[in-house]
Design a protein around this motif. Structure first.
Motif, PDB file in Angstrom:
ATOM      1  N   ILE A 114       0.853  -1.204   0.000  1.00  0.00           N
ATOM      2  CA  ILE A 114       0.000   0.000   0.000  1.00  0.00           C
ATOM      3  C   ILE A 114       0.885   1.249   0.000  1.00  0.00           C
ATOM      4  CG2 ILE A 114      -1.737   1.289   1.357  1.00  0.00           C
ATOM      5  CD1 ILE A 114      -2.821  -1.528   2.161  1.00  0.00           C
ATOM      6  N   GLY A 159      -5.984  -1.035  11.167  1.00  0.00           N
ATOM      7  CA  GLY A 159      -6.166  -2.480  11.345  1.00  0.00           C
ATOM      8  C   GLY A 159      -6.671  -2.791  12.740  1.00  0.00           C
ATOM      9  N   GLY A 161      -6.908  -5.928  14.104  1.00  0.00           N
ATOM     10  CA  GLY A 161      -6.580  -7.307  14.483  1.00  0.00           C
ATOM     11  C   GLY A 161      -6.235  -7.344  15.962  1.00  0.00           C
ATOM     12  N   PHE A 162      -5.654  -8.439  16.386  1.00  0.00           N
ATOM     13  CA  PHE A 162      -5.270  -8.601  17.788  1.00  0.00           C
ATOM     14  C   PHE A 162      -4.355  -7.450  18.243  1.00  0.00           C
ATOM     15  CE2 PHE A 162      -4.963 -11.259  21.388  1.00  0.00           C
ATOM     16  CZ  PHE A 162      -5.728 -12.382  21.152  1.00  0.00           C
ATOM     17  N   THR A 163      -3.378  -7.133  17.359  1.00  0.00           N
ATOM     18  CA  THR A 163      -2.397  -6.105  17.725  1.00  0.00           C
ATOM     19  C   THR A 163      -3.067  -4.739  17.835  1.00  0.00           C
ATOM     20  OG1 THR A 163      -0.785  -7.380  16.484  1.00  0.00           O
ATOM     21  CG2 THR A 163      -0.142  -5.148  17.079  1.00  0.00           C
ATOM     22  N   GLU A 166      -5.332  -4.514  20.995  1.00  0.00           N
ATOM     23  CA  GLU A 166      -4.569  -4.407  22.246  1.00  0.00           C
ATOM     24  C   GLU A 166      -3.900  -3.028  22.352  1.00  0.00           C
ATOM     25  OE1 GLU A 166      -2.141  -8.052  22.620  1.00  0.00           O
ATOM     26  OE2 GLU A 166      -3.651  -8.654  24.079  1.00  0.00           O
ATOM     27  N   GLU A 195     -10.461  -0.094   9.689  1.00  0.00           N
ATOM     28  CA  GLU A 195     -10.354  -1.549   9.466  1.00  0.00           C
ATOM     29  C   GLU A 195     -11.069  -1.930   8.162  1.00  0.00           C
ATOM     30  OE1 GLU A 195      -9.124  -4.625  10.732  1.00  0.00           O
ATOM     31  OE2 GLU A 195     -10.337  -5.354   9.077  1.00  0.00           O
ATOM     32  N   ALA A 196     -10.416  -2.845   7.406  1.00  0.00           N
ATOM     33  CA  ALA A 196     -10.923  -3.212   6.073  1.00  0.00           C
ATOM     34  C   ALA A 196     -12.232  -4.017   6.124  1.00  0.00           C
ATOM     35  CB  ALA A 196      -9.868  -4.018   5.327  1.00  0.00           C
ATOM     36  N   ILE A 229      -7.870   0.567   3.771  1.00  0.00           N
ATOM     37  CA  ILE A 229      -6.959   1.706   3.572  1.00  0.00           C
ATOM     38  C   ILE A 229      -6.277   1.528   2.220  1.00  0.00           C
ATOM     39  CG2 ILE A 229      -4.868   2.845   4.438  1.00  0.00           C
ATOM     40  CD1 ILE A 229      -5.823   1.854   7.275  1.00  0.00           C
ATOM     41  N   THR A 260      -1.602  -3.798  10.426  1.00  0.00           N
ATOM     42  CA  THR A 260      -2.541  -4.592   9.608  1.00  0.00           C
ATOM     43  C   THR A 260      -2.048  -6.006   9.321  1.00  0.00           C
ATOM     44  OG1 THR A 260      -1.561  -3.934   7.540  1.00  0.00           O
ATOM     45  CG2 THR A 260      -3.299  -2.503   8.389  1.00  0.00           C
ATOM     46  N   GLY A 261      -1.113  -6.475  10.105  1.00  0.00           N
ATOM     47  CA  GLY A 261      -0.663  -7.857   9.915  1.00  0.00           C
ATOM     48  C   GLY A 261       0.840  -7.940   9.728  1.00  0.00           C
ATOM     49  N   THR A 314      -0.190 -17.392  13.734  1.00  0.00           N
ATOM     50  CA  THR A 314       1.069 -17.203  14.472  1.00  0.00           C
ATOM     51  C   THR A 314       0.761 -16.591  15.838  1.00  0.00           C
ATOM     52  OG1 THR A 314       1.262 -15.075  13.369  1.00  0.00           O
ATOM     53  CG2 THR A 314       2.481 -16.877  12.410  1.00  0.00           C
ATOM     54  N   LYS A 376      -4.943 -13.309  31.495  1.00  0.00           N
ATOM     55  CA  LYS A 376      -3.968 -12.785  30.529  1.00  0.00           C
ATOM     56  C   LYS A 376      -2.597 -12.615  31.192  1.00  0.00           C
ATOM     57  CE  LYS A 376      -2.604 -10.665  26.718  1.00  0.00           C
ATOM     58  NZ  LYS A 376      -2.615 -11.255  25.400  1.00  0.00           N
TER      59      LYS A 376
HETATM   60  P1  NAD Z   1      -3.992  -9.641  11.895  1.00  0.00           P
HETATM   61  O1  NAD Z   1      -3.749 -10.152  10.527  1.00  0.00           O
HETATM   62  O2  NAD Z   1      -4.509 -10.532  12.928  1.00  0.00           O
HETATM   63  O3  NAD Z   1      -4.983  -8.361  11.822  1.00  0.00           O
HETATM   64  C1  NAD Z   1      -4.788  -7.323  10.891  1.00  0.00           C
HETATM   65  C2  NAD Z   1      -6.098  -6.564  10.686  1.00  0.00           C
HETATM   66  O4  NAD Z   1      -5.834  -5.525   9.757  1.00  0.00           O
HETATM   67  C3  NAD Z   1      -7.212  -7.429  10.107  1.00  0.00           C
HETATM   68  O5  NAD Z   1      -8.396  -7.207  10.819  1.00  0.00           O
HETATM   69  C4  NAD Z   1      -7.316  -6.946   8.669  1.00  0.00           C
HETATM   70  O6  NAD Z   1      -8.624  -7.042   8.137  1.00  0.00           O
HETATM   71  C5  NAD Z   1      -6.868  -5.492   8.784  1.00  0.00           C
HETATM   72  N1  NAD Z   1      -6.344  -4.954   7.530  1.00  0.00           N
HETATM   73  C6  NAD Z   1      -5.503  -5.553   6.651  1.00  0.00           C
HETATM   74  N2  NAD Z   1      -5.268  -4.736   5.595  1.00  0.00           N
HETATM   75  C7  NAD Z   1      -5.973  -3.594   5.821  1.00  0.00           C
HETATM   76  C8  NAD Z   1      -6.138  -2.376   5.104  1.00  0.00           C
HETATM   77  N3  NAD Z   1      -5.553  -2.139   3.931  1.00  0.00           N
HETATM   78  N4  NAD Z   1      -6.947  -1.427   5.626  1.00  0.00           N
HETATM   79  C9  NAD Z   1      -7.548  -1.607   6.826  1.00  0.00           C
HETATM   80  N5  NAD Z   1      -7.430  -2.737   7.529  1.00  0.00           N
HETATM   81  C10 NAD Z   1      -6.648  -3.722   7.049  1.00  0.00           C
HETATM   82  O7  NAD Z   1      -2.585  -8.980  12.316  1.00  0.00           O
HETATM   83  P2  NAD Z   1      -2.030  -8.560  13.743  1.00  0.00           P
HETATM   84  O8  NAD Z   1      -3.087  -7.984  14.585  1.00  0.00           O
HETATM   85  O9  NAD Z   1      -0.818  -7.740  13.454  1.00  0.00           O
HETATM   86  O10 NAD Z   1      -1.565  -9.918  14.362  1.00  0.00           O
HETATM   87  C11 NAD Z   1      -0.563 -10.712  13.697  1.00  0.00           C
HETATM   88  C12 NAD Z   1      -0.573 -12.110  14.271  1.00  0.00           C
HETATM   89  O11 NAD Z   1      -0.100 -12.088  15.621  1.00  0.00           O
HETATM   90  C13 NAD Z   1      -1.956 -12.723  14.293  1.00  0.00           C
HETATM   91  O12 NAD Z   1      -1.852 -14.082  13.986  1.00  0.00           O
HETATM   92  C14 NAD Z   1      -2.391 -12.513  15.716  1.00  0.00           C
HETATM   93  O13 NAD Z   1      -3.357 -13.440  16.150  1.00  0.00           O
HETATM   94  C15 NAD Z   1      -1.088 -12.632  16.465  1.00  0.00           C
HETATM   95  N6  NAD Z   1      -1.140 -11.870  17.719  1.00  0.00           N
HETATM   96  C16 NAD Z   1      -1.481 -12.537  18.847  1.00  0.00           C
HETATM   97  C17 NAD Z   1      -1.546 -11.865  20.043  1.00  0.00           C
HETATM   98  C18 NAD Z   1      -1.906 -12.616  21.294  1.00  0.00           C
HETATM   99  O14 NAD Z   1      -2.138 -13.823  21.219  1.00  0.00           O
HETATM  100  N7  NAD Z   1      -1.982 -11.946  22.428  1.00  0.00           N
HETATM  101  C19 NAD Z   1      -1.274 -10.488  20.105  1.00  0.00           C
HETATM  102  C20 NAD Z   1      -0.947  -9.831  18.928  1.00  0.00           C
HETATM  103  C21 NAD Z   1      -0.880 -10.528  17.733  1.00  0.00           C
END
Ligand code: NAD
Length: 403
Positions: A114, A159, A161-163, A166, A195-196, A229, A260-261, A314, A376
């Motif tokens: 992007i 994004g 996601g989990f990150t 948190e 978020e997408a 995005i 976003t990952g 992961t 946690k």
């Molecule tokens: P993720 O892939 O889990 O989430 C990324 C989010 O960004 C998704 O909801 C996705 O739809 C969104 N996204 C992607 N492209 C986008 C765009 N162009 N515009 C807007 N939104 C967009 O990634 P993460 O949160 O970075 O996590 C990475 C990995 O690490 C995952 O497997 C997660 O489960 C893991 N993780 C685990 C923990 C935990 O267990 N405590 C904590 C953090 C991360």
């Protein structure tokens, strides 16, 4: 002659493998390589980024867990793995040769190509990038005092996601301190998440995911969901507002954080391993399909979950299990015994939203609120114990189970 095992990376997977290999009376020589001289708890970096935790609190020196009788620690940057000649090339250092190799080089932020992400958004992947986020935030708060530019008080997390979730939880908590720097009420600091997709946190039931999102909304976070995005410009997030008309909209903010990952380390693909987004689909015993003396574990590795027919996500939990398993399999190979297939049963996952709230699943049970935050912290303490032993757990563990 004793065999040489080289471990690349001192994250969850690498240190857990080291722990396993250092156990017992093995005829092996181990070299552990990492670019840093410390291990960091990758699951906690969002707290450093939001300024609610210092980096010292989530790191410990690698030397603390190295048994000098069998292990040498080399601080260096891995540039390439030459698996044909069984050598690891390090930046500005002599190459290391190995009999067995464990690749545990972790993850990198994924931009998905992007435009503007690299130039105009902040990554949050390790200690330096997390500290940079907090430093940037404090600079914006100070700038507000001078300029009264409202965009200095706006923070966008890209994004959910989990990150991202948190991080938002920690930012809600960190708002008070930031507001003091800016000389405003905490409510003046505006938090956004773009978020997408519309179905957030697909690893949880809609109700459970909704619990976390609703709390963040209640605490003032503005969610823009179903808005992919498309570009990051200077101080601006450009997102697709309407999929049918292709209408783009802009959100201005002086702080834009990209979550976003992730992908696995680029070193894996650069070294000729068959990697997709830095992850190699490994054999059931966690070795590379072409090299039975090379284990690829943690975020650089993809292992098929036979139940879902998709690779396991992961997580720190699976990385720790892989580290233990790779260590055991190398010990078996040294004895001339067959290696074992890796199996994994997730114990569940819990997302924190601030210090005293969390939500998630433990086994089949859904947990929420304060009790979930206690769980946690127990999970965090356990992972510290698994890599750093009792010493690091007691020094850096979370025992502040307050309300
Ligand atoms: P993720 O892939 O889990 O989430 C990324 C989010 O960004 C998704 O909801 C996705 O739809 C969104 N996204 C992607 N492209 C986008 C765009 N162009 N515009 C807007 N939104 C967009 O990634 P993460 O949160 O970075 O996590 C990475 C990995 O690490 C995952 O497997 C997660 O489960 C893991 N993780 C685990 C923990 C935990 O267990 N405590 C904590 C953090 C991360």
């Amino acid at each position: 002659m004793s065999k040489h095992v080289v471990i690349l990376g001192a994250g969850y997977a690498g240190l857990r493998a080291l722990h396993e290999l250092q156990k017992g009376n093995n005829e092996i020589k181990i070299t552990l390589v990492d670019q840093n001289d410390y291990h960091f708890e990758a699951t906690d970096i969002h707290e450093v980024a939001a300024g609610i935790q210092t980096s010292e609190r989530i790191t410990y020196p690698i030397k603390d867990v190295v048994k000098s009788t069998c292990t040498t620690f080399v601080q260096g940057t891995v540039e390439k793995i030459d698996s044909d000649n069984q050598e690891v090339h390090l930046k500005d250092q002599a190459p290391l040769s190995y009999d067995y190799l464990i690749v545990a080089l972790g993850y990198e932020s994924e931009s998905f190509g992007i435009p503007g992400v690299e130039e105009f958004s902040l990554k949050m992947v390790d200690i330096p990038t997390s500290e940079k986020v907090y430093q940037h935030l404090t600079e914006q708060m100070k700038a507000y005092k001078e300029t009264k530019d409202e965009n200095c008080l706006k923070i966008v997390v890209c994004g959910a996601g989990f990150t991202g979730i948190e991080l938002l939880g920690s930012l809600v908590e960190g708002k008070k301190k930031l507001a003091e720097i800016a000389g405003v009420e905490p409510d003046k600091i505006q938090l956004y998440c773009v978020e997408a997709v519309t179905r957030l946190l697909p690893m949880f039931s809609e109700k459970l995911g909704g619990y976390g999102i609703d709390h963040l909304k209640k605490w003032g976070v503005n969610f823009l969901v179903g808005k992919p995005i498309k570009e990051i410009k200077q101080d601006t997030v450009v997102y697709l507002n309407d999929q049918e008309t292709n209408e783009l909209k802009e959100l201005a903010a002086k702080t834009i954080i990209w979550t976003t990952g992730v992908s696995g380390s680029h070193v894996v693909g650069d070294s000729g391993f068959a990697a997709k987004r830095g992850r190699v689909m490994v054999q059931p015993d966690l070795t590379d399909p072409d090299h039975n003396n090379v284990y690829i574990i943690g975020d650089c590795s993809a292992v098929m979950d036979k139940e879902s027919n998709r690779p396991y996500p992961t997580t720190a939990q699976i990385s720790l299990k892989m580290g233990e398993h790779a260590g055991k399999n190398i010990k078996a190979q040294l004895k001339g015994e067959p290696t074992k297939e890796f199996t994994f049963k997730s114990l569940g996952s819990v997302a924190s939203i601030g210090n005293s709230h969390a939500f998630g699943e433990v086994g089949k049970m859904e947990v929420k609120g304060y009790p979930a935050s206690v769980i946690k912290k127990t999970i965090m303490d356990r992972s510290l114990f698994e890599t750093g032993g009792i010493k690091e757990m007691l020094a850096k563990g979370r025992f502040d189970f307050y309300r």
